[in-house]
Design a protein around this motif. Sequence first.
Motif, PDB file in Angstrom:
ATOM      1  N   PRO A   1       0.825  -1.221   0.000  1.00 60.84           N
ATOM      2  CA  PRO A   1       0.000   0.000   0.000  1.00 60.84           C
ATOM      3  C   PRO A   1       0.856   1.267   0.000  1.00 60.84           C
ATOM      4  N   SER A   2       1.959   1.275   0.783  1.00 54.60           N
ATOM      5  CA  SER A   2       2.769   2.501   0.819  1.00 54.60           C
ATOM      6  C   SER A   2       3.507   2.682  -0.503  1.00 54.60           C
ATOM      7  N   PHE A   3       3.915   1.579  -1.146  1.00 57.48           N
ATOM      8  CA  PHE A   3       4.530   1.670  -2.478  1.00 57.48           C
ATOM      9  C   PHE A   3       3.566   2.366  -3.426  1.00 57.48           C
ATOM     10  N   LEU A   4       2.323   1.897  -3.352  1.00 56.99           N
ATOM     11  CA  LEU A   4       1.325   2.400  -4.296  1.00 56.99           C
ATOM     12  C   LEU A   4       1.031   3.874  -4.035  1.00 56.99           C
ATOM     13  N   SER A   5       0.898   4.259  -2.742  1.00 55.38           N
ATOM     14  CA  SER A   5       0.562   5.664  -2.491  1.00 55.38           C
ATOM     15  C   SER A   5       1.686   6.595  -2.897  1.00 55.38           C
ATOM     16  N   ARG A   6       2.932   6.127  -2.690  1.00 50.34           N
ATOM     17  CA  ARG A   6       4.037   6.970  -3.120  1.00 50.34           C
ATOM     18  C   ARG A   6       3.977   7.175  -4.618  1.00 50.34           C
ATOM     19  N   GLY A   7       3.637   6.130  -5.340  1.00 53.55           N
ATOM     20  CA  GLY A   7       3.523   6.204  -6.808  1.00 53.55           C
ATOM     21  C   GLY A   7       2.437   7.186  -7.213  1.00 53.55           C
ATOM     22  N   VAL A   8       1.314   7.075  -6.528  1.00 52.53           N
ATOM     23  CA  VAL A   8       0.193   7.966  -6.828  1.00 52.53           C
ATOM     24  C   VAL A   8       0.624   9.419  -6.658  1.00 52.53           C
ATOM     25  N   ASP A   9       1.356   9.691  -5.567  1.00 52.65           N
ATOM     26  CA  ASP A   9       1.833  11.053  -5.302  1.00 52.65           C
ATOM     27  C   ASP A   9       2.774  11.526  -6.397  1.00 52.65           C
ATOM     28  N   VAL A  10       3.760  10.655  -6.663  1.00 50.71           N
ATOM     29  CA  VAL A  10       4.801  11.034  -7.607  1.00 50.71           C
ATOM     30  C   VAL A  10       4.216  11.264  -8.994  1.00 50.71           C
ATOM     31  N   LEU A  11       3.313  10.374  -9.389  1.00 51.22           N
ATOM     32  CA  LEU A  11       2.801  10.448 -10.752  1.00 51.22           C
ATOM     33  C   LEU A  11       1.616  11.408 -10.866  1.00 51.22           C
ATOM     34  N   ASP A  12       1.098  11.821  -9.710  1.00 54.19           N
ATOM     35  CA  ASP A  12      -0.049  12.696  -9.675  1.00 54.19           C
ATOM     36  C   ASP A  12      -1.249  12.061 -10.366  1.00 54.19           C
ATOM     37  N   LEU A  13      -1.476  10.768  -9.998  1.00 54.04           N
ATOM     38  CA  LEU A  13      -2.634  10.058 -10.530  1.00 54.04           C
ATOM     39  C   LEU A  13      -3.495   9.633  -9.352  1.00 54.04           C
ATOM     40  N   GLU A  14      -4.640   8.956  -9.642  1.00 51.02           N
ATOM     41  CA  GLU A  14      -5.570   8.674  -8.550  1.00 51.02           C
ATOM     42  C   GLU A  14      -5.429   7.273  -7.954  1.00 51.02           C
ATOM     43  N   TYR A  15      -5.389   6.280  -8.834  1.00 48.21           N
ATOM     44  CA  TYR A  15      -5.403   4.894  -8.350  1.00 48.21           C
ATOM     45  C   TYR A  15      -4.056   4.208  -8.596  1.00 48.21           C
ATOM     46  N   GLY A  16      -3.647   3.439  -7.606  1.00 46.84           N
ATOM     47  CA  GLY A  16      -2.461   2.592  -7.782  1.00 46.84           C
ATOM     48  C   GLY A  16      -2.876   1.159  -7.469  1.00 46.84           C
ATOM     49  N   ILE A  17      -2.492   0.208  -8.352  1.00 49.91           N
ATOM     50  CA  ILE A  17      -2.957  -1.185  -8.185  1.00 49.91           C
ATOM     51  C   ILE A  17      -1.791  -2.162  -8.421  1.00 49.91           C
ATOM     52  N   ILE A  18      -1.738  -3.183  -7.571  1.00 49.24           N
ATOM     53  CA  ILE A  18      -0.889  -4.342  -7.894  1.00 49.24           C
ATOM     54  C   ILE A  18      -1.852  -5.471  -8.183  1.00 49.24           C
ATOM     55  N   SER A  19      -1.698  -6.064  -9.365  1.00 50.71           N
ATOM     56  CA  SER A  19      -2.607  -7.148  -9.716  1.00 50.71           C
ATOM     57  C   SER A  19      -1.839  -8.448  -9.891  1.00 50.71           C
ATOM     58  N   HIS A  20      -2.571  -9.527  -9.669  1.00 54.09           N
ATOM     59  CA  HIS A  20      -2.008 -10.848  -9.943  1.00 54.09           C
ATOM     60  C   HIS A  20      -2.853 -11.450 -11.048  1.00 54.09           C
ATOM     61  N   ILE A  21      -2.188 -11.972 -12.077  1.00 57.72           N
ATOM     62  CA  ILE A  21      -2.947 -12.490 -13.212  1.00 57.72           C
ATOM     63  C   ILE A  21      -2.704 -13.973 -13.349  1.00 57.72           C
ATOM     64  N   ASN A  22      -3.816 -14.698 -13.336  1.00 61.62           N
ATOM     65  CA  ASN A  22      -3.708 -16.145 -13.377  1.00 61.62           C
ATOM     66  C   ASN A  22      -4.871 -16.688 -14.188  1.00 61.62           C
ATOM     67  N   ASP A  23      -4.536 -17.521 -15.185  1.00 55.63           N
ATOM     68  CA  ASP A  23      -5.589 -18.146 -16.004  1.00 55.63           C
ATOM     69  C   ASP A  23      -6.547 -17.135 -16.604  1.00 55.63           C
ATOM     70  N   GLY A  24      -5.974 -15.991 -17.033  1.00 53.41           N
ATOM     71  CA  GLY A  24      -6.810 -14.987 -17.708  1.00 53.41           C
ATOM     72  C   GLY A  24      -7.660 -14.166 -16.759  1.00 53.41           C
ATOM     73  N   ILE A  25      -7.478 -14.357 -15.447  1.00 51.89           N
ATOM     74  CA  ILE A  25      -8.251 -13.566 -14.473  1.00 51.89           C
ATOM     75  C   ILE A  25      -7.331 -12.536 -13.826  1.00 51.89           C
ATOM     76  N   TYR A  26      -7.818 -11.292 -13.850  1.00 52.45           N
ATOM     77  CA  TYR A  26      -7.110 -10.172 -13.256  1.00 52.45           C
ATOM     78  C   TYR A  26      -7.606 -10.036 -11.830  1.00 52.45           C
ATOM     79  N   HIS A  27      -6.656 -10.133 -10.871  1.00 49.61           N
ATOM     80  CA  HIS A  27      -7.059 -10.132  -9.466  1.00 49.61           C
ATOM     81  C   HIS A  27      -6.333  -8.996  -8.754  1.00 49.61           C
ATOM     82  N   VAL A  28      -7.099  -8.113  -8.100  1.00 49.45           N
ATOM     83  CA  VAL A  28      -6.484  -6.969  -7.418  1.00 49.45           C
ATOM     84  C   VAL A  28      -5.909  -7.440  -6.081  1.00 49.45           C
ATOM     85  N   VAL A  29      -4.574  -7.369  -6.003  1.00 51.97           N
ATOM     86  CA  VAL A  29      -3.896  -7.814  -4.801  1.00 51.97           C
ATOM     87  C   VAL A  29      -3.847  -6.669  -3.788  1.00 51.97           C
ATOM     88  N   GLU A  30      -3.592  -5.499  -4.297  1.00 50.71           N
ATOM     89  CA  GLU A  30      -3.485  -4.324  -3.424  1.00 50.71           C
ATOM     90  C   GLU A  30      -3.913  -3.105  -4.219  1.00 50.71           C
TER      91      GLU A  30
END
Length: 859
Positions: free
Chosen positions: A193-222
């Motif tokens: 979560p802190s990785f993502l928020s720092r990214g959001v700040d730096v990039l000046d965007l709204e959402y930061g997501i880490i996803s895991h992709i398995n068997d064609g399914i996109y799964h939001v990990v964080e």
Amino acid sequence: MITAKETKNEKERLSLLESLKILDTQDEDVFDNITQLASEITNAPTALLSFVDKERQWFKSKVGIDICETQRKLSFCAHAIHSSEPLIVEDARVDDRFKDNPLVCDGPKVVFYAGFPLEILDGHRLGTLCIIDTKPRSLDDSQISMLKTLANQICQLLRLRSDLNNVSKFSLMMEEIQRLNLASTGDPFDFFPSFLSRGVDVLDLEYGIISHINDGIYHVVEVVGPDNQIEKGFEANIADTYCDQVIKKNKTIVFENVGEDEQMCAHPVYVNMKLESFIGTPIRVNNEIYGTLNYSSRIIKKRGFSKEEIRFVEILSQLISKKIEVWNALKEREKAFSELQGSLNEFQTLSELLPVGVFLTTEDGLARYQNRRWLEYAGMTKEEALGEGWIKAIYAEQRQEVGKKWAQAAANSKEFDLDIKFCNVKTGEITFTKTIATPLRNNDGQVYGHIGVNLDTTKQLEYEKSLRDATKSAQEASKAKSLFLANMSHEIRTPLNSIVGFSDLLSKADISNEYVEYASSLKSSSEVLLNLVNDILDISKIEASAISLDKRTFNLKDLLIEVMDIFTWPAKKKNISLSYSIEESLAHFFIGDSSRIMQILINLISNAIKFTDEGSILVKVQENTSADLPGNLIINVIDSGIGIPEDVKDNIFKAFDQGKKSTTREHGGTGLGLAITKELVELMGGSIHVKSREGIGSEFVISLALEVEKNQQAPLVQNEGPNKEEKLDASELKILLVDDAINNRNLIKVYLKNENATIIEAENGQEAFDLYKKENNFDIILMDLQMPIMDGFEAIEKIRDLERSENIGRASIIALTAYALKEDKERCFEIGCDEYLIKPVKKDGVIKLINKVLASKGE
Ligand code: ADP
């Protein structure tokens, strides 16, 4: 007065201005020189480098005035930034937009204004380079062109500055990453979560997501974001996400303004969430796609994603990958470790249950584990037995040996195998063990210690000892039995001696017909009795493995004739024919125990006569040409008697077995003959078997392995035939006759009655020795061995001692004994007997032996 409107792209414009980080900064020569130049080129008193901020205009550089900002709503520049062309107001006093502007009517009295917009990015005009005069005027073309060039110069400088800002921003980002990296140890998912928020700040965007992709399914990990439109654990088909492209192209993908793209604006993500900007990059874990790191926003990324921003996201993704990899490896190790711990526990539980000692050592041979049983042998605690402590549990006298052998095994990574005696350090109790150890190797074959077991052999050793004791007592019992039999045979033979002797004499005496018959039946009965005693003795000798065979040269044909002679009369009496045949080519002389061969033949022929009532008996001797039978000779004894039933055939060779019970009752016997015969035959390297048909007859086949005498002309002691009367060769003899039984002394005296011999009698050894001491001129001493007061053995020893000490000529001593065992015979010769005669003795036997002894003395 007309106030300038906001620009179309005011928000982005302001953020761009903000990002330049130029507002409210110090004066800089490079900008001051340009404004100075602008003022000089146009000969205007005032030149400004002005930025239009949200509420004000701020002057980075100024010539001709002292204030550094004015209100935006009064600003001429706020008008100028609406167009990419310069705004030139020649006389503000007559211009509707400005004529009642306080800057025109009051304060600085602005009349002339020329503003050249600073367009840093397409459509993004941040301010102007402007000149101001207090009188109306105009600019010529070359002035306009020069001012445009100066404005461009400023733009270039500002872009450079922006780039520089980006670079420093990037280095800040990198520092940020570094900081995040260092701060995040342990489960990386806690830090994402802190990785993502720092990214959001730096990039000046709204959402930061880490996803895991398995068997064609996109799964939001964080996920981080301004609202919970996207939640952790959310799942979607990969094709319905912006990340589809990231995975397909396997690289970083950016969208800056999805709504503007005709195709993309139909994308479900855009339809549902209106996400305009997006940056996504793959996360690879151990070289395989794990998922994505992506940032997005509903705000258009007008300036696009800078190289640095893309780099930042990629580096962040790499950091995430590494964190996951390290974490997985850690988990893997933990799992392996806990599995190892599990199998270690299993080993320990098992080894604690085992009824044998178990130990583990290091590669240096130091103990690192012993199980419960081991510690019981040793009487030690776990701690005491570790390292070199164990050696104290070894029996003191064996310690050095064990230590040395163990050190060798450990140093050479060898197997270890030793019988070790433990001595409990507390109780002193001894445990005998068989200890075996084997090197332990890791996957590379490297030895890292030994594992071993100590098997308690105390009980086994006790058992073996009791077995040995039992065997010993059994042997002693058997010896006692032999002794008993020897004694018995002595006791029976002593009276038998006189019975046989006297009945023999009686049968030859000149007595009336009536008594001749009595005498001959007395004689035959006593002989039967003697045979019986001999058989019992033989079988007991066989059982005690005490039979040994003589090795002498003899004439086989002579022996056969001698045996046939014995049975001529009994056969004639039963009216059956008795004949023999001997193969012509057969050697005459063989080496072996002729008397035992005779015994074999006598047994077989006497059985044949016993069990045949009519017909014939044939004894055949021939060379063995059959490979099925051992030995070089075959003797067949064939009769036409009653035969042997098939079912008892196998048993007749067993001691005391007599085949059919009825046969026994009718024919008598002991059932020992064939058992003895079989033993003797086998002792001679041969075999015996029988072919028979009931009522037709029997054929006993024996094979013998007899050495053939090389010298077939060998002279033999001539067999003088049974009828020749023996006489003493010597003309006059002085004989000392020693026997406690008067009957036996009388018998010998009768035997020697007609010989020229003086017989002196003694009743025991002592008497005999005393006599010998007195008159030591006896030619022959006939010495019984079993006598009261002093036995024959002792007397003989004393006589021999005396002869040696007194230097007296050696008397010939013949032992007379009822002891028929081999050991007795050997003992007799050891103590100094010349000959040995087993009771009952016959006249011929005594005389022959005296002659033999005297003859050998003369030689
Ligand atoms: P025994 O003293 O009883 O003769 P043996 O061991 O010599 O003891 O013989 C065992 C038995 O084998 C005899 O009792 C008899 O039944 C049988 N047997 C031995 N020889 C013959 C033979 N030639 N014909 C028939 N039966 C025989």
